[in-house]
Design an enzyme around this catalytic site. Structure first.
Site, mmCIF file in Angstrom:
data_model
loop_
_atom_site.group_PDB
_atom_site.id
_atom_site.type_symbol
_atom_site.label_atom_id
_atom_site.label_comp_id
_atom_site.label_asym_id
_atom_site.label_seq_id
_atom_site.Cartn_x
_atom_site.Cartn_y
_atom_site.Cartn_z
ATOM 1 N N THR A 137 -45.459 6.017 -45.667
ATOM 2 C CA THR A 137 -45.796 4.614 -45.761
ATOM 3 C C THR A 137 -44.891 3.823 -46.720
ATOM 4 O OG1 THR A 137 -48.123 5.343 -45.370
ATOM 5 C CG2 THR A 137 -47.566 2.979 -45.667
ATOM 6 N N GLU A 139 -47.739 17.377 -49.817
ATOM 7 C CA GLU A 139 -49.146 16.817 -50.416
ATOM 8 C C GLU A 139 -50.225 17.107 -49.398
ATOM 9 O OE1 GLU A 139 -49.840 12.653 -50.563
ATOM 10 O OE2 GLU A 139 -50.551 12.976 -52.680
ATOM 11 N N LYS A 142 -54.692 -6.196 -48.849
ATOM 12 C CA LYS A 142 -55.214 -5.253 -47.840
ATOM 13 C C LYS A 142 -55.906 -4.028 -48.519
ATOM 14 C CE LYS A 142 -53.940 -2.180 -44.753
ATOM 15 N NZ LYS A 142 -55.104 -1.405 -44.572
ATOM 16 N N GLY A 179 -50.093 4.405 -51.850
ATOM 17 C CA GLY A 179 -50.463 4.966 -50.916
ATOM 18 C C GLY A 179 -49.515 6.170 -50.693
ATOM 19 N N CYS A 225 -54.392 11.106 -56.207
ATOM 20 C CA CYS A 225 -52.965 11.657 -56.097
ATOM 21 C C CYS A 225 -52.532 12.260 -57.534
ATOM 22 C CB CYS A 225 -52.499 10.219 -56.311
ATOM 23 S SG CYS A 225 -52.606 9.180 -57.606
ATOM 24 N N THR A 263 -46.233 8.535 -49.280
ATOM 25 C CA THR A 263 -44.572 8.491 -49.383
ATOM 26 C C THR A 263 -44.178 7.888 -48.190
ATOM 27 O OG1 THR A 263 -44.684 9.846 -51.178
ATOM 28 C CG2 THR A 263 -42.813 9.604 -50.028
ATOM 29 N N GLU A 273 -46.257 3.247 -55.673
ATOM 30 C CA GLU A 273 -47.152 4.179 -56.280
ATOM 31 C C GLU A 273 -47.684 5.284 -55.250
ATOM 32 O OE1 GLU A 273 -50.225 2.502 -58.618
ATOM 33 O OE2 GLU A 273 -48.900 1.826 -59.947
HETATM 34 P P1 NDP Z 1 -51.546 5.510 -46.653
HETATM 35 O O1 NDP Z 1 -50.169 5.369 -47.222
HETATM 36 O O2 NDP Z 1 -51.642 5.876 -45.220
HETATM 37 O O3 NDP Z 1 -52.111 3.968 -46.759
HETATM 38 C C1 NDP Z 1 -52.128 3.106 -48.026
HETATM 39 C C2 NDP Z 1 -52.238 1.667 -47.687
HETATM 40 O O4 NDP Z 1 -51.185 1.364 -46.805
HETATM 41 C C3 NDP Z 1 -53.669 1.592 -46.648
HETATM 42 O O5 NDP Z 1 -54.095 0.131 -46.877
HETATM 43 C C4 NDP Z 1 -52.842 1.696 -44.814
HETATM 44 O O6 NDP Z 1 -53.476 0.919 -44.096
HETATM 45 C C5 NDP Z 1 -51.608 0.814 -45.604
HETATM 46 N N1 NDP Z 1 -50.464 0.975 -44.566
HETATM 47 C C6 NDP Z 1 -50.376 1.938 -43.571
HETATM 48 N N2 NDP Z 1 -49.313 1.753 -42.905
HETATM 49 C C7 NDP Z 1 -48.643 0.457 -43.371
HETATM 50 C C8 NDP Z 1 -47.379 -0.153 -42.966
HETATM 51 N N3 NDP Z 1 -46.507 0.174 -42.048
HETATM 52 N N4 NDP Z 1 -47.287 -1.268 -43.695
HETATM 53 C C9 NDP Z 1 -48.080 -1.642 -44.955
HETATM 54 N N5 NDP Z 1 -49.199 -1.234 -45.339
HETATM 55 C C10 NDP Z 1 -49.354 0.127 -44.385
HETATM 56 O O7 NDP Z 1 -52.145 6.055 -47.912
HETATM 57 P P2 NDP Z 1 -53.460 6.587 -47.591
HETATM 58 O O8 NDP Z 1 -54.423 5.550 -47.689
HETATM 59 O O9 NDP Z 1 -53.722 8.026 -46.743
HETATM 60 O O10 NDP Z 1 -53.565 7.211 -49.402
HETATM 61 C C11 NDP Z 1 -53.450 8.462 -49.774
HETATM 62 C C12 NDP Z 1 -52.003 8.456 -50.387
HETATM 63 O O11 NDP Z 1 -52.014 7.663 -51.378
HETATM 64 C C13 NDP Z 1 -51.586 9.874 -51.041
HETATM 65 O O12 NDP Z 1 -50.374 10.138 -50.588
HETATM 66 C C14 NDP Z 1 -51.695 9.666 -52.477
HETATM 67 O O13 NDP Z 1 -51.093 10.532 -53.056
HETATM 68 C C15 NDP Z 1 -51.356 8.146 -52.535
HETATM 69 N N6 NDP Z 1 -51.829 7.703 -53.781
HETATM 70 C C16 NDP Z 1 -50.758 7.701 -54.732
HETATM 71 C C17 NDP Z 1 -51.449 7.180 -56.041
HETATM 72 C C18 NDP Z 1 -50.403 6.827 -56.960
HETATM 73 O O14 NDP Z 1 -50.860 5.853 -57.919
HETATM 74 N N7 NDP Z 1 -49.316 7.170 -56.974
HETATM 75 C C19 NDP Z 1 -53.013 6.868 -56.259
HETATM 76 C C20 NDP Z 1 -53.578 7.183 -55.189
HETATM 77 C C21 NDP Z 1 -53.086 7.662 -53.888
HETATM 78 P P3 NDP Z 1 -54.551 1.809 -43.360
HETATM 79 O O15 NDP Z 1 -55.509 2.638 -44.109
HETATM 80 O O16 NDP Z 1 -55.383 0.807 -42.337
HETATM 81 O O17 NDP Z 1 -53.705 2.774 -42.775
#
Ligand code: NDP
Length: 480
Positions: free
Chosen positions: A230, A384, A173, A226, A282, A228, A248
Site C-alpha cells: 500500500t 512479512e 482514515k 500500513g 510491525c 509496504t 511507516e
Molecule cells: P494496509 O496497508 O492494508 O492498510 C493500511 C491503511 O491503508 C488502512 O487504513 C487501509 O484501509 C488503507 N489503504 C489501503 N489501500 C489504500 C490506498 N490505495 N490508498 C490509501 N490508503 C489505503 O495495512 P494493514 O492495515 O494490513 O496493516 C498491517 C501492515 O501495517 C503491516 O504490514 C505492518 O507491518 C504495517 N505496520 C507498520 C507499522 C510501522 O510503524 N512501520 C506499524 C503498524 C503496522 P483498509 O483497511 O480499508 O484497507
C-alpha cells in the site's frame, strides 16, 4: 448493533451515499457493527471542513491549542476501560493488552505532542558578521493521516497528534477493519471542545477513501502507517503531486540471541516479541537467530514456553493470544505455515487453526507456531506474515548473522541479546534497521526517531521531527 458515523465538521454524520460495510468481531466471527462505506464525496466534505477550520486552528495561541489536546488525552484516560474493551472486540487483542499498552499509549501520544509544541523553537544562524538567517515553520495545511488495524487507537493517535499539535487540520482514515475506537475518539473530541473541522474522520475502504485522501489536491502532506505494498501505491500517487510523505511500513525483524546473553530475560522477552498481539505488531521479531552453541537449548525452552500461552477469548484475563483480526488474514497466516512446510520447515509447535469452546467457537484463532529448519533466504523468512509465527535459525559468527539479519527488503527493527559491549556497538551499527533494541523490546521514548530503513518506510520521525513533518520551513536571510 452500533452504526458508526463519520466525524465531519464537528458532527457525527452518515456517509453521503448512505452505504455501510459489515464490521466483524474476530473472536466470534460475526458482524457486530456497521461502518460507513464512504467515498470521495465524504472526503471532499471533510477537506472543505478542514480547510475552513485551518486559519483559526493554525493561529490559535499555543497554550489554548495544547489545552484542547490535553483535554482529549484526559478523556481517553477517563474512558480507558471502555476504549480497551472496544479495541479488544474490534481487533481481537486481549483486553488486558489494550488496557495496559494500547490505550495508555494513545493518550501518551497526544500529551507528548500537546506539551511539545509549547517548547518547540525554530533555528537562527548568524553567518559571520554578514547576515542573520532565521527559520520559520508554519503548519503545512490539511494533513491526510491513514492508519492500520493492528494497534488501532495507538497508531491513529500517533498519526494525528503531531499534525494537530503542529497546527494542521486533519482528514483521517482508520482501517476499515478496526474503526470502533476512532469512532469513540471522535465523540471525545466533541466533548473536549475541539473546534469543528479541525479533525475529520472518514471511515471506509482503503482504495476508495484512502485513495481519495492521497489524491486530493488540497492535502499537501500524507502520513501513512500500513503495509509496504500500500505504501508503494501511495508513494506512486503522491510523489508526482510533490506531497510530503511519511511512510511507516512493514517489517520482518530479526531477534538475535548470543550465548552470553541474560538467558531468562531474553527468553521471556522473546516470547513477547514473537507473539504479543498475536504477532500482529510491525515490530515483532519474527526471525529468531540463535548462536549455535545454545541453539538446541533455546529451541527446547522456547517451544516449551510457547505451548503454555493460552489461546482464547480476548475478554478473558488469562488469554495471551486472541484471534487474528479477520478471516482473510487468518487464511493468509495459515497459508504461510503451509508454505513453510513446503520449503522444508519443521513445525515444532502450533501450526493450526484453533477452535475455542463457547462463544468464540467461530473465531479466527491460530496456535502460536514455531518453525525450524528453514534457510534464511526462503520466502517464509523473507516475507512479512504478521501473525503468531516465528522461525528459529542457528548461526556461527557475527558476520553470518548480520548477513542473515540484513537479507530482507525490510529494515524496521532488530533485537540483540548479548552482554558483550563491544559486540553490541559493532552489531548495532551494522544492522540495517531503523531501531535496534539491545536486551529489550518495544521500549519507546517518543523523542527518538521512529520508523524503518529500506522498504520499511521513509521519513523516520519522532519528537520534533514528527512536528516538523507537518510544517513548511522557510529561511529568512537578512544581510547585516
Ligand atoms: P494496509 O496497508 O492494508 O492498510 C493500511 C491503511 O491503508 C488502512 O487504513 C487501509 O484501509 C488503507 N489503504 C489501503 N489501500 C489504500 C490506498 N490505495 N490508498 C490509501 N490508503 C489505503 O495495512 P494493514 O492495515 O494490513 O496493516 C498491517 C501492515 O501495517 C503491516 O504490514 C505492518 O507491518 C504495517 N505496520 C507498520 C507499522 C510501522 O510503524 N512501520 C506499524 C503498524 C503496522 P483498509 O483497511 O480499508 O484497507
Amino acid at each position: 448493533m452500533t452504526t458508526i458515523h463519520n466525524y465531519i465538521n464537528g458532527t457525527l454524520v452518515p456517509p453521503a451515499a448512505g452505504n455501510y460495510l459489515d464490521n466483524y468481531n474476530p473472536a466470534i466471527g460475526a458482524v457486530y457493527s456497521l461502518i460507513p462505506d464512504s467515498d470521495h464525496i465524504d472526503v471532499q466534505n471533510a477537506v472543505v471542513a478542514a480547510s475552513a477550520a485551518f486559519a483559526e486552528w493554525s493561529s490559535m495561541p499555543l497554550d489554548k491549542r495544547s489545552a484542547v489536546l490535553m483535554k482529549i488525552a484526559d478523556l481517553i484516560d477517563r474512558d480507558l476501560s471502555a476504549l480497551a474493551l472496544a479495541e479488544s472486540i474490534d481487533q481481537g487483542k486481549p483486553v488486558k493488552l489494550a488496557t495496559v499498552v494500547d490505550i495508555p499509549r494513545a493518550s501518551a501520544n497526544i500529551r507528548f505532542f500537546a506539551t511539545g509544541i509549547q517548547h518547540f523553537s525554530s533555528e537562527a544562524h548568524i553567518t559571520g558578521n554578514e547576515a542573520v538567517n532565521y527559520t520559520t515553520r508554519s503548519p503545512i495545511g490539511v494533513a491526510g493521516c491513514i492508519s492500520p488495524w493492528n494497534l488501532p487507537l495507538y497508531l491513529f493517535t500517533w498519526k494525528i497528534a503531531p499534525a494537530l499539535a503542529a497546527g494542521c487540520t486533519v482528514v483521517a482514515k482508520p482501517s476499515e477493519l478496526t474503526p470502533m475506537t476512532a469512532y469513540l475518539f471522535s465523540k471525545l473530541c466533541i466533548e473536549a471542545g475541539l473546534p469543528k473541522g479541525v479533525l475529520n474522520i472518514v471511515h471506509g475502504l482503503g482504495p476508495k477513501v484512502g485513495q481519495a485522501i492521497v489524491e486530493h489536491p488540497q492535502i499537501p502532506a500524507i502520513s501513512f502507517t500500513g503495509g509496504t505494498v500500500t505504501g508503494k501505491r501511495i508513494a506512486a500517487t503522491a510523489a508526482p503531486m510533490f506531497k510530503k510523505l511519511s511512510l511507516e511500513l512493514g517489517g520482518k525483524n530479526p531477534n538475535i540471541v548470543f550465548a552470553d546473553c541474560d538467558w531468562e530475560k531474553m527468553l521471556s522477552t522473546s516470547i513477547q516479541s514473537s507473539f504479543s498481539n498475536q504477532g500482529e505488531i510491525c515490530l515483532c521479531g519474527s526471525r529468531i537467530f540463535v548462536e549455535r552453541s545454545v541453539y538446541d537449548r533455546f529451541v527446547t525452552e522456547f517451544v516449551a514456553k510457547t505451548t503454555l500461552l493460552t489461546v482464547g477469548d480476548p475478554l478473558d484475563d488469562k488469554t495471551k493470544i486472541g484471534p487474528l483480526n479477520s478471516e482473510p488474514h487468518m487464511n493468509k497466516v495459515l497459508s504461510y505455515i503451509e508454505l513453510a512446510k513446503q520449503e522444508g520447515g519443521t513445525i515444532m509447535c502450533g501450526g493450526k487453526r484453533v477452535t475455542v469452546e463457547g462463544r468464540c467457537a467461530n473465531g479466527y484463532f491460530v496456535e502460536p507456531t514455531v518453525i525450524t529448519g528453514l534457510s534464511p533466504d526462503c520466502r517464509t523468512n523473507q516475507e512479512e506474515i504478521f501473525g503468531p509465527v516465528v522461525t528459529i535459525t542457528p548461526f556461527d559468527t557475527e558476520e553470518e548473522v548480520l548477513a542473515f539479519a540484513n537479507s530482507t527488503h525490510y529494515g524496521l527493527s532488530a533485537t540483540l541479546w548479548t552482554e558483550n559491549l563491544t559486540r553490541t556497538h559493532r552489531m548495532a551499527a551494522a544492522l540495517k534497521s531503523g531501531i535496534v533494541w539491545v536486551n529489550c523490546w518495544l521500549f519507546r521514548d517518543l523523542r527518538t526517531p521512529f520508523g524503518g530503513m529500506k522498504q520499511s518506510g521513509v521519513g523516520r520521525e519522532g519528537g520534533w521531527e514528527a512536528l516538523k513533518f507537518f510544517t513548511e520551513a522557510k529561511n529568512i536571510c537578512i544581510k547585516l
